[in-house]
Design a protein around this motif. Structure first.
Motif: not given
Length: 150
Positions: A69-80, A82-89
């Motif tokens: 679960f944690v692996k999938e959560l981290k992978v999915s949220t990382s992609k999202w 990184k593609a979201n301009p609201h989280f530039p850092k």
């Protein structure tokens, strides 16, 4: 029929503890996390945190391993993120995470703890909190790796 209750308090840290979760947009991240949990047929009781980490209180199906679960959560949220301009850092999550099981009787206590993150961190750093959290759950800390990212 099996009867199983799994209640996890999970803590994720941003890579190198970067201050990457922008407070003005954290609710968008929390909603995204909730969607992932729903897709796994889990239940999110509370999510909250600070610019460098997240706390989640979740119930997961008995057939779902915490690590998966944690692996999938981290992978999915990382992609999202990184593609979201609201989280530039945001560059990613730390490889480590903390996850501990609790009784349903502890649910309200943990929910209140997560709700109080902003106040709590006026008095304690994340490193201090993370160490106390891990030690309170009787897990040995290997100092060679504690809060160190490659």
């Amino acid at each position: 029929m099996s009867y199983v209750s799994t209640l996890y308090h999970i803590v994720l840290r941003t890579h190198r503890s970067e201050m990457a979760i922008v407070e003005d947009h954290e609710k968008k991240l929390y909603a995204y996390v909730n969607g992932i949990i729903n897709n796994f047929n889990g239940k999110l009781y509370r999510v909250g945190g600070m610019p460098d980490h997240l706390h989640l209180l979740v119930s997961l199906p008995a057939t779902l391993a915490l690590a998966s679960f944690v692996k999938e959560l981290k992978v999915s949220t990382s992609k999202w993120m990184k593609a979201n301009p609201h989280f530039p850092k945001f560059t990613g999550w730390s490889q480590e995470y903390a996850g501990f099981t609790y009784s349903i009787h502890d649910k309200d206590k943990i929910i209140n703890y997560i709700k109080g993150q902003k106040e709590h961190h006026k008095k304690m750093t994340f490193g201090e909190e993370y160490r106390r959290f891990i030690e309170a759950n009787a897990v040995a800390i290997d100092e060679r790796y504690f809060m160190k990212d490659a």
